[in-house]
Motif scaffolding. Structure first.
Motif, PDB file in Angstrom:
ATOM      1  N   LYS A 149     -96.022  25.634  14.347  1.00 16.27           N
ATOM      2  CA  LYS A 149     -94.695  25.662  15.144  1.00 16.27           C
ATOM      3  C   LYS A 149     -93.878  27.001  14.971  1.00 16.27           C
ATOM      4  CE  LYS A 149     -93.273  24.369  19.365  1.00 16.27           C
ATOM      5  NZ  LYS A 149     -94.234  24.511  19.970  1.00 16.27           N
ATOM      6  N   PHE A 150     -94.046  28.532  15.848  1.00 19.65           N
ATOM      7  CA  PHE A 150     -93.943  29.299  15.726  1.00 19.65           C
ATOM      8  C   PHE A 150     -91.806  29.122  16.475  1.00 19.65           C
ATOM      9  CE2 PHE A 150     -97.603  30.636  15.186  1.00 19.65           C
ATOM     10  CZ  PHE A 150     -97.536  31.879  13.823  1.00 19.65           C
ATOM     11  N   LYS A 151     -90.711  29.443  15.997  1.00 14.28           N
ATOM     12  CA  LYS A 151     -90.360  30.117  17.152  1.00 14.28           C
ATOM     13  C   LYS A 151     -89.970  31.078  17.838  1.00 14.28           C
ATOM     14  CE  LYS A 151     -86.879  28.554  13.475  1.00 14.28           C
ATOM     15  NZ  LYS A 151     -85.988  28.706  12.655  1.00 14.28           N
ATOM     16  N   LEU A 152     -89.941  31.091  19.040  1.00 14.37           N
ATOM     17  CA  LEU A 152     -89.884  32.674  20.594  1.00 14.37           C
ATOM     18  C   LEU A 152     -89.066  33.434  19.868  1.00 14.37           C
ATOM     19  CD1 LEU A 152     -90.132  32.235  23.244  1.00 14.37           C
ATOM     20  CD2 LEU A 152     -87.498  32.430  24.082  1.00 14.37           C
ATOM     21  N   ALA A 153     -88.361  33.657  19.041  1.00 18.38           N
ATOM     22  CA  ALA A 153     -88.444  35.164  17.941  1.00 18.38           C
ATOM     23  C   ALA A 153     -89.733  35.686  17.826  1.00 18.38           C
ATOM     24  CB  ALA A 153     -86.821  35.470  16.996  1.00 18.38           C
ATOM     25  N   GLU A 154     -90.043  34.669  16.803  1.00 15.24           N
ATOM     26  CA  GLU A 154     -91.117  35.355  16.276  1.00 15.24           C
ATOM     27  C   GLU A 154     -92.543  35.742  17.437  1.00 15.24           C
ATOM     28  OE1 GLU A 154     -90.647  31.851  12.351  1.00 15.24           O
ATOM     29  OE2 GLU A 154     -90.899  31.258  14.048  1.00 15.24           O
ATOM     30  N   VAL A 155     -92.711  34.682  18.074  1.00 11.33           N
ATOM     31  CA  VAL A 155     -93.936  35.230  18.997  1.00 11.33           C
ATOM     32  C   VAL A 155     -93.193  36.327  19.723  1.00 11.33           C
ATOM     33  CG1 VAL A 155     -94.816  33.612  21.310  1.00 11.33           C
ATOM     34  CG2 VAL A 155     -93.863  32.342  19.139  1.00 11.33           C
ATOM     35  N   ILE A 156     -92.872  36.293  20.325  1.00 10.91           N
ATOM     36  CA  ILE A 156     -92.151  37.998  20.280  1.00 10.91           C
ATOM     37  C   ILE A 156     -92.549  38.640  19.763  1.00 10.91           C
ATOM     38  CG2 ILE A 156     -90.267  39.147  21.057  1.00 10.91           C
ATOM     39  CD1 ILE A 156     -88.574  36.608  22.470  1.00 10.91           C
ATOM     40  N   LYS A 157     -92.247  39.325  18.044  1.00 10.34           N
ATOM     41  CA  LYS A 157     -93.099  40.114  17.063  1.00 10.34           C
ATOM     42  C   LYS A 157     -94.051  39.823  17.625  1.00 10.34           C
ATOM     43  CE  LYS A 157     -88.197  39.571  15.152  1.00 10.34           C
ATOM     44  NZ  LYS A 157     -87.620  39.706  14.268  1.00 10.34           N
ATOM     45  N   LEU A 158     -95.173  38.738  17.214  1.00 13.12           N
ATOM     46  CA  LEU A 158     -96.352  38.673  17.074  1.00 13.12           C
ATOM     47  C   LEU A 158     -97.280  39.778  18.118  1.00 13.12           C
ATOM     48  CD1 LEU A 158     -96.837  35.624  16.348  1.00 13.12           C
ATOM     49  CD2 LEU A 158     -96.547  36.485  14.931  1.00 13.12           C
ATOM     50  N   LYS A 159     -97.668  40.926  17.746  1.00 14.48           N
ATOM     51  CA  LYS A 159     -97.944  41.927  18.044  1.00 14.48           C
ATOM     52  C   LYS A 159     -99.529  41.886  18.004  1.00 14.48           C
ATOM     53  CE  LYS A 159     -94.427  42.828  20.999  1.00 14.48           C
ATOM     54  NZ  LYS A 159     -93.921  42.165  22.229  1.00 14.48           N
ATOM     55  N   THR A 160     -99.965  41.997  16.534  1.00 12.99           N
ATOM     56  CA  THR A 160    -100.916  41.875  16.059  1.00 12.99           C
ATOM     57  C   THR A 160    -102.017  41.141  15.371  1.00 12.99           C
ATOM     58  OG1 THR A 160    -100.736  43.207  13.699  1.00 12.99           O
ATOM     59  CG2 THR A 160    -100.388  44.903  15.476  1.00 12.99           C
ATOM     60  N   VAL A 161    -103.451  40.786  15.365  1.00 11.94           N
ATOM     61  CA  VAL A 161    -103.610  39.900  14.866  1.00 11.94           C
ATOM     62  C   VAL A 161    -103.278  40.080  13.042  1.00 11.94           C
ATOM     63  CG1 VAL A 161    -106.164  38.977  13.377  1.00 11.94           C
ATOM     64  CG2 VAL A 161    -106.068  39.868  16.441  1.00 11.94           C
ATOM     65  N   ASP A 162    -103.024  41.021  12.419  1.00 11.22           N
ATOM     66  CA  ASP A 162    -102.262  40.743  11.480  1.00 11.22           C
ATOM     67  C   ASP A 162    -101.550  39.916  11.209  1.00 11.22           C
ATOM     68  OD1 ASP A 162    -102.341  41.105   8.284  1.00 11.22           O
ATOM     69  OD2 ASP A 162    -100.966  42.551   8.788  1.00 11.22           O
ATOM     70  N   GLU A 163    -100.100  40.652  12.240  1.00 10.04           N
ATOM     71  CA  GLU A 163     -99.096  39.246  12.050  1.00 10.04           C
ATOM     72  C   GLU A 163     -99.194  38.729  12.498  1.00 10.04           C
ATOM     73  OE1 GLU A 163     -96.770  43.295  13.892  1.00 10.04           O
ATOM     74  OE2 GLU A 163     -96.836  42.082  15.483  1.00 10.04           O
ATOM     75  N   ILE A 164    -100.066  38.186  13.293  1.00  6.63           N
ATOM     76  CA  ILE A 164     -99.964  36.435  13.772  1.00  6.63           C
ATOM     77  C   ILE A 164    -100.670  35.968  12.739  1.00  6.63           C
ATOM     78  CG2 ILE A 164    -101.889  34.912  15.284  1.00  6.63           C
ATOM     79  CD1 ILE A 164    -101.775  37.600  17.058  1.00  6.63           C
ATOM     80  N   CYS A 165    -101.557  36.681  11.591  1.00  6.56           N
ATOM     81  CA  CYS A 165    -102.285  35.787  10.058  1.00  6.56           C
ATOM     82  C   CYS A 165    -100.865  35.962   9.321  1.00  6.56           C
ATOM     83  CB  CYS A 165    -103.254  37.185   9.757  1.00  6.56           C
ATOM     84  SG  CYS A 165    -105.318  36.840  10.412  1.00  6.56           S
ATOM     85  N   GLU A 166    -100.232  36.477   8.981  1.00  6.73           N
ATOM     86  CA  GLU A 166     -98.759  36.594   8.525  1.00  6.73           C
ATOM     87  C   GLU A 166     -98.653  35.074   8.541  1.00  6.73           C
ATOM     88  OE1 GLU A 166     -98.559  37.893   5.295  1.00  6.73           O
ATOM     89  OE2 GLU A 166    -100.310  39.484   5.120  1.00  6.73           O
ATOM     90  N   GLY A 167     -97.783  35.203  10.308  1.00 15.35           N
ATOM     91  CA  GLY A 167     -97.364  34.399  10.468  1.00 15.35           C
ATOM     92  C   GLY A 167     -97.956  32.978   9.912  1.00 15.35           C
ATOM     93  N   ILE A 168     -99.157  33.015  10.815  1.00 17.38           N
ATOM     94  CA  ILE A 168     -99.694  31.425  10.156  1.00 17.38           C
ATOM     95  C   ILE A 168     -99.523  31.368   8.362  1.00 17.38           C
ATOM     96  CG2 ILE A 168    -102.341  30.128  10.189  1.00 17.38           C
ATOM     97  CD1 ILE A 168    -103.060  32.008  12.814  1.00 17.38           C
ATOM     98  N   LYS A 169     -99.958  32.209   7.747  1.00 16.31           N
ATOM     99  CA  LYS A 169    -100.106  32.265   6.396  1.00 16.31           C
ATOM    100  C   LYS A 169     -98.515  31.210   5.507  1.00 16.31           C
ATOM    101  CE  LYS A 169    -101.536  34.663   2.002  1.00 16.31           C
ATOM    102  NZ  LYS A 169    -102.126  35.587   1.454  1.00 16.31           N
ATOM    103  N   GLU A 170     -97.622  31.655   6.408  1.00 20.92           N
ATOM    104  CA  GLU A 170     -96.464  31.749   5.826  1.00 20.92           C
ATOM    105  C   GLU A 170     -96.147  30.248   6.467  1.00 20.92           C
ATOM    106  OE1 GLU A 170     -91.540  33.527   7.693  1.00 20.92           O
ATOM    107  OE2 GLU A 170     -93.133  35.307   6.478  1.00 20.92           O
ATOM    108  N   LYS A 171     -96.718  29.930   7.401  1.00 20.66           N
ATOM    109  CA  LYS A 171     -96.164  28.762   8.185  1.00 20.66           C
ATOM    110  C   LYS A 171     -96.589  27.480   7.071  1.00 20.66           C
ATOM    111  CE  LYS A 171     -93.235  30.524  11.712  1.00 20.66           C
ATOM    112  NZ  LYS A 171     -91.914  29.057  11.905  1.00 20.66           N
ATOM    113  N   ILE A 172     -98.119  27.801   6.657  1.00 22.07           N
ATOM    114  CA  ILE A 172     -98.798  26.701   5.928  1.00 22.07           C
ATOM    115  C   ILE A 172     -98.074  26.558   4.766  1.00 22.07           C
ATOM    116  CG2 ILE A 172    -100.911  26.283   5.638  1.00 22.07           C
ATOM    117  CD1 ILE A 172    -102.157  27.954   7.570  1.00 22.07           C
ATOM    118  N   ALA A 173     -97.703  27.771   4.317  1.00 21.85           N
ATOM    119  CA  ALA A 173     -97.492  27.641   2.741  1.00 21.85           C
ATOM    120  C   ALA A 173     -96.092  26.845   2.283  1.00 21.85           C
ATOM    121  CB  ALA A 173     -96.616  29.305   2.415  1.00 21.85           C
ATOM    122  N   ASN A 174     -95.093  26.871   3.776  1.00 17.45           N
ATOM    123  CA  ASN A 174     -94.204  26.180   3.663  1.00 17.45           C
ATOM    124  C   ASN A 174     -93.898  24.459   3.889  1.00 17.45           C
ATOM    125  OD1 ASN A 174     -92.153  29.030   3.215  1.00 17.45           O
ATOM    126  ND2 ASN A 174     -92.044  28.467   5.160  1.00 17.45           N
TER     127      ASN A 174
END
Length: 81
Positions: A56-81
């Motif tokens: 689950k992404f927070k709204l502030a995180e969703v707004i910042k996701l502008k590239t596929v790399d940023e999305i990948c990093e966000g997913i990777k970070e969420k999975i690790a936690n």
């Protein structure tokens, strides 16, 4: 999960959300690269990503996701936690 594995899963999601079987994304793919990537498509994309990866992404995180790399990093970070 490695970034390349995440990218492969994301490519499937992009194909489904954008209804384009020929679509291929890379880490450098960005919002401006796709004329169909509207704010509505962005929300649909994030929703599909959250379901696929069980995160689950927070709204502030969703707004910042502008590239596929940023999305990948966000997913990777969420999975690790």
């Amino acid at each position: 999960m490695e970034k390349n594995a995440i990218l492969n899963e994301l490519n499937k999601i992009f194909i489904e959300v954008f209804e384009n079987k020929k679509m291929t994304i890379t880490f450098s793919s960005a919002v401006n690269d796709f004329e169909d990537w509207s704010s509505l498509k962005h929300i649909q994309l994030i929703d599909a990503i959250e379901k696929q990866f069980n995160i689950k992404f927070k709204l502030a995180e969703v707004i910042k996701l502008k590239t596929v790399d940023e999305i990948c990093e966000g997913i990777k970070e969420k999975i690790a936690n």
